[in-house]
Design a protein around this motif. Sequence first.
Motif: not given
Length: 220
Positions: A12-14, A16-17, A38, A41, A76
């Motif tokens: 997720g966002r965290f 992936a970062s 996900a 991506e 997440g």
Amino acid sequence: MKKAQYVVVGLGRFGASVSKELVKLGNEVLGIDKDEEAVDEMSHELTHAVVADATDEDVLKSLGVRNFDCAVVAIGDDIQSSILTAIVLKDLGVKKVVAKALSELHGKVLHKLGVDRVIYPERDMGIRVAHQLNSPNLLDYIEISKDYTIAELSVPKRLCGLTIKQLDPRAKFGCSVVAVNKQTGVIIAPSATDVVNENDVMVIIGTNDQIEEFESEVIR
């Protein structure tokens, strides 16, 4: 520096970062997520990315995660999956397990399971933003333990030309300048005769109270 191998569960966002930054720093990263979209991506960003259920011990064994240097559980919003994944990773003998917690209670459970480090991204970011809003010269703030904090403070114009000895934060406030970031480069462990200039960034270590007192008495 030796290249390390990381497995990041949850893209997720965290997750992936974290994954992209680890790759940028020269490490190998295996990303795992149950969401095929996900994984797609991130497939070109990471060393490897696979669609898998990280709560399944056999799956993680087949991926060889026990041989990785560190595992990051970045799931997440599914606390149960986060906890089960942490258990499986610890049972498989992964050297270091870091996990994202969604709440204090979730974090306590992860600690009890033997997770090496628990991260609270939203809470920690909120604390850092609050400190930055409260202190205009505070550029960054990182709590490194219950007792000590590292802060980056911008040097105002009125302190331009002063030496570390003249500022003397250790004697006056108990905190220490461990580095000064200048346009020409970073001075690590600056000497008493090193001079600070406007817009230099001082890296300070000390307790919250010591740094706050130094910042309010000297920097503001």
